[in-house]
Write a protein that holds these residues in place. Sequence first.
Motif, PDB file in Angstrom:
ATOM      1  N   GLN A   1      -2.069   4.705  13.278  1.00  0.00           N
ATOM      2  CA  GLN A   1      -2.503   4.506  11.894  1.00  0.00           C
ATOM      3  C   GLN A   1      -1.386   4.792  10.890  1.00  0.00           C
ATOM      4  OE1 GLN A   1      -5.717   3.452  11.065  1.00  0.00           O
ATOM      5  NE2 GLN A   1      -5.871   3.115  13.262  1.00  0.00           N
TER       6      GLN A   1
ATOM      7  N   ASP B   1       0.874   3.144   9.134  1.00  0.00           N
ATOM      8  CA  ASP B   1       0.961   2.408   7.862  1.00  0.00           C
ATOM      9  C   ASP B   1      -0.111   2.861   6.884  1.00  0.00           C
ATOM     10  OD1 ASP B   1       3.124   0.999   8.756  1.00  0.00           O
ATOM     11  OD2 ASP B   1       1.997  -0.794   9.311  1.00  0.00           O
ATOM     12  N   ARG B   2      -1.334   3.010   7.394  1.00  0.00           N
ATOM     13  CA  ARG B   2      -2.428   3.442   6.511  1.00  0.00           C
ATOM     14  C   ARG B   2      -2.171   4.847   5.983  1.00  0.00           C
ATOM     15  NH1 ARG B   2      -7.277   4.295   4.453  1.00  0.00           N
ATOM     16  NH2 ARG B   2      -8.321   6.232   5.013  1.00  0.00           N
TER      17      ARG B   2
ATOM     18  N   ASP C   1       0.330   4.715   3.230  1.00  0.00           N
ATOM     19  CA  ASP C   1      -0.263   4.095   2.046  1.00  0.00           C
ATOM     20  C   ASP C   1      -1.192   5.070   1.317  1.00  0.00           C
ATOM     21  OD1 ASP C   1       1.065   1.742   2.506  1.00  0.00           O
ATOM     22  OD2 ASP C   1      -0.654   0.677   3.364  1.00  0.00           O
TER      23      ASP C   1
ATOM     24  N   SER D   1     -11.020   1.272  -4.047  1.00  0.00           N
ATOM     25  CA  SER D   1     -10.220   1.936  -3.021  1.00  0.00           C
ATOM     26  C   SER D   1     -10.060   3.404  -3.400  1.00  0.00           C
ATOM     27  CB  SER D   1      -8.869   1.229  -2.855  1.00  0.00           C
ATOM     28  OG  SER D   1      -8.156   1.764  -1.749  1.00  0.00           O
TER      29      SER D   1
ATOM     30  N   HIS E   1     -12.674   0.780   0.403  1.00  0.00           N
ATOM     31  CA  HIS E   1     -11.736   1.035   1.495  1.00  0.00           C
ATOM     32  C   HIS E   1     -12.038   2.409   2.082  1.00  0.00           C
ATOM     33  CE1 HIS E   1      -8.644  -1.815  -0.592  1.00  0.00           C
ATOM     34  NE2 HIS E   1      -9.583  -2.483   0.049  1.00  0.00           N
TER      35      HIS E   1
ATOM     36  N   ARG F   1      -4.006  -5.976   3.795  1.00  0.00           N
ATOM     37  CA  ARG F   1      -3.782  -4.737   4.534  1.00  0.00           C
ATOM     38  C   ARG F   1      -5.031  -3.878   4.655  1.00  0.00           C
ATOM     39  NH1 ARG F   1       1.941  -2.142   2.799  1.00  0.00           N
ATOM     40  NH2 ARG F   1       1.654  -1.115   4.797  1.00  0.00           N
ATOM     41  N   HIS F   2      -6.201  -4.475   4.452  1.00  0.00           N
ATOM     42  CA  HIS F   2      -7.432  -3.694   4.525  1.00  0.00           C
ATOM     43  C   HIS F   2      -8.516  -4.422   5.319  1.00  0.00           C
ATOM     44  CE1 HIS F   2      -6.123  -0.625   1.695  1.00  0.00           C
ATOM     45  NE2 HIS F   2      -5.632  -1.586   0.940  1.00  0.00           N
TER      46      HIS F   2
END
Length: 358
Positions: free
Chosen positions: A119, A121-122, A125, A178, A204, A269-270
């Motif tokens: 995970q 990248d998430r 972010d 988000s 999100h 990206r979600h």
Amino acid sequence: MSKVRVLVIDDSASVRQTLVSILSADPDIEVIGVASDPFVAARRIQEEIPDVITLDVEMPRMDGITFLRKLMSQRPIPVVMCSSLTEAGSETLMQALDAGAVDVILKPRIGAADFLAEQADRICDVVKAAAKARLGARRSARSSTDPAQKLTADAMLPPPRPRAMAHTTEMVACLGASTGGTEALRTVLEVLPANAPGIIVVQHMPESFTAAFAKRLNTLCEVEVKEAQDGDPVLRGHVLIAPGDRHMMLERRGARYHVSVRTGPPVSRHRPSVDVLFRSAARAAGANAMGVIMTGMGDDGARGLLEMKEAGAVTVAQDEASSIVFGMPKEAIGRGAAQKVLALEQIAREIMAVDAAR
């Protein structure tokens, strides 16, 4: 641009090591320290104040929620909570968001380090979004670079035909949010009357967390709130929240709406993606829909809101003053997608006004 300085607090040495490795690999993030419990963390904060803290829930000597409340009352710092992928953990994380946490990172009880690595990248972010969060009056800002090339809603369904649908008797409101959205959605939904139009929401949120979120909102609201299941009808007085890790789309059968819940690639990206929801509303409802884009980092939903506007829908963006992170609304406004820019407290009233005008 200065780097986002992060303090990692977790009693697991392997989780601390994994988070440090993930965060340090991002050129925009610097890990300034680690702590095995809140007492060590408190001493570290006295030496240097981080931009963001990642905080485990279950720790020795003092649990994460207690530490979070103390932190927010004395020296507010954006906090991202980290906890296990359990239903009980999800309930606890709802308490964390109430106490002031900006976002959550979920992990399994077994194999947490490997899961977190997948995970990466998430996680980066979420931390960078947290650095932009507005605590209290919520008035701080950092610039951020655009994310790398990402998939659009084309990955899930084709573009809508402009103004393909005439007005009918029923309206459906589509809300997308988000970072900071859990608080914002509660503010909107808890003041809606029981006869509000059908509402569908993409927030999100990780898998297994949305059910607890919907259940908690249901105890606070006059409208009925539930996690969406494939085929659920969109009904007046009901709110459907997209399940974590699944896209949700609006579909029409005759004069009735229902939702389709599907897997698929991340969009913007979600997964779930606001762009997917908004495009589906443009296609299925057209002028019978209302789109609202709310607080969050990035640009998910901006394209979709413009497609809704071009299809005849009423479109609204949350204003900067009331947004925890003014990323998604700002992008939508910049594209000309929002017909109105409203404070958070005005959104529920606008939903009812649009419904009454039909």
